[in-house]
Write a protein that holds these residues in place. Structure first.
Motif: not given
Length: 308
Positions: A6-8, A192-193, A285-289
């Protein structure tokens, strides 16, 4: 049995979770499950930033418009419904994607928390009372109660693991026995990712303020007044940000500008609490899009690798 994937897509409000979840659902053959505790309510569209049918790009969305405003939606129901949806979506060969959601809800789901024993009648009000206390007074305050009532159970769980602490309290409440006297049946069923979107504070706060202005232009006041007329002050849905701030104004005890500023301030504070929760309580997993859109390619590669 192989854990279900499952992708969160998590993160604070106004950071772009909806757009990313739809794009990833298109790319990876996914269906979206809303993790938002307010989007479950019918008629509350503007203040909840609900993704409307014409915005969904033909991607199925779940747990939206499933409750009336006078009905409660608890973390236990979220876990139960979402677990069933994950099973169904997976069986159909698609990827379950959970977009948004409070930290309590997501942590409960990922931990595989089983709310109540199969031979015990669950007490949803009792359970929710402790989750509400953890949210208002902090997880430590709930753990302290467990430590007084069942020290052995308390020593086996961290105060931050609210779902397990509440489980132990509810078990004792419903069974009359100490939780430490029975075997722990917690299981982890999910692979979970979790992607957690973030942004620098000034940019995030500016986007939140802009979103509130857009909601006002779209008719937020009328939506809030409708909820108020339904008895919103006393309703579960009436506690939501963007709604409860209006109630003093409708009663003649505030002015419109004060309401607008209160909504913006409450939204910014909520975003800060969300970031703190995900930073301290979950493995993400932190992302700053917003500031680094080029990171989207990395997201695609990571997800593809995880799926394979």
């Amino acid at each position: 049995m192989q854990p279900k994937k499952v992708l969160l897509i998590a993160g604070p409000t106004a950071v772009g979770k909806t757009a990313l979840s739809i794009a990833l659902a298109q790319q990876f053959n996914g269906e979206i499950i809303s993790g938002d505790s307010m989007q479950v309510y019918r008629h509350l569209d503007i203040g909840t930033a609900k993704v409307m049918p014409d915005e969904r790009q033909e991607i199925p969305h779940h747990l939206i418009d499933i409750k009336e405003v006078d009905q409660r939606f608890t973390v236990a129901e979220f876990v139960s419904r979402t677990t069933a949806l994950i099973d169904d979506i997976t069986k159909r060969g698609k990827l379950p994607i959970i977009a948004g959601g409070t930290g309590f809800y997501l942590q409960s789901l990922i931990a595989g928390y089983q709310f109540g024993s199969s031979d015990l009648e669950p007490d949803l009000d009792y359970r929710q009372k402790w989750f509400d206390r953890a949210a208002s007074q902090g997880p430590q305050s709930v753990w302290d109660v467990l430590n007084e009532r069942d020290p052995q159970a308390a020593q086996a769980v961290e105060p931050a693991n609210v779902v397990r602490v509440v489980r132990a309290l509810e078990y004792q409440h419903t069974s009359g026995q100490l939780f430490s006297a029975q075997a722990d049946q917690m299981t982890t069923k999910l692979d979970a990712y979790t992607l957690c979107l973030t942004a620098e504070r000034p940019l995030l706060y500016d986007r939140i303020n802009q979103r509130v202005d857009q909601m006002l232009a779209a008719g937020l006041e009328d939506e809030a007044r409708w909820l108020f007329d339904q008895g919103g002050i006393e309703l579960p849905a009436g506690k939501g940000i963007g709604y409860h701030e209006w109630f003093p104004y409708f009663e003649g005890a505030s002015d419109q500008q004060a309401v607008i500023e209160a909504i913006k301030q409450d939204s910014r504070r909520y975003a800060k609490r969300q970031l703190t929760w995900f930073r301290n309580k979950m493995d993400v997993n932190w992302i700053s899009l917003l500031e680094h859109p080029e990171e989207r390619d990395s997201i695609d590669r990571f997800i593809a690798s995880w799926l394979n």
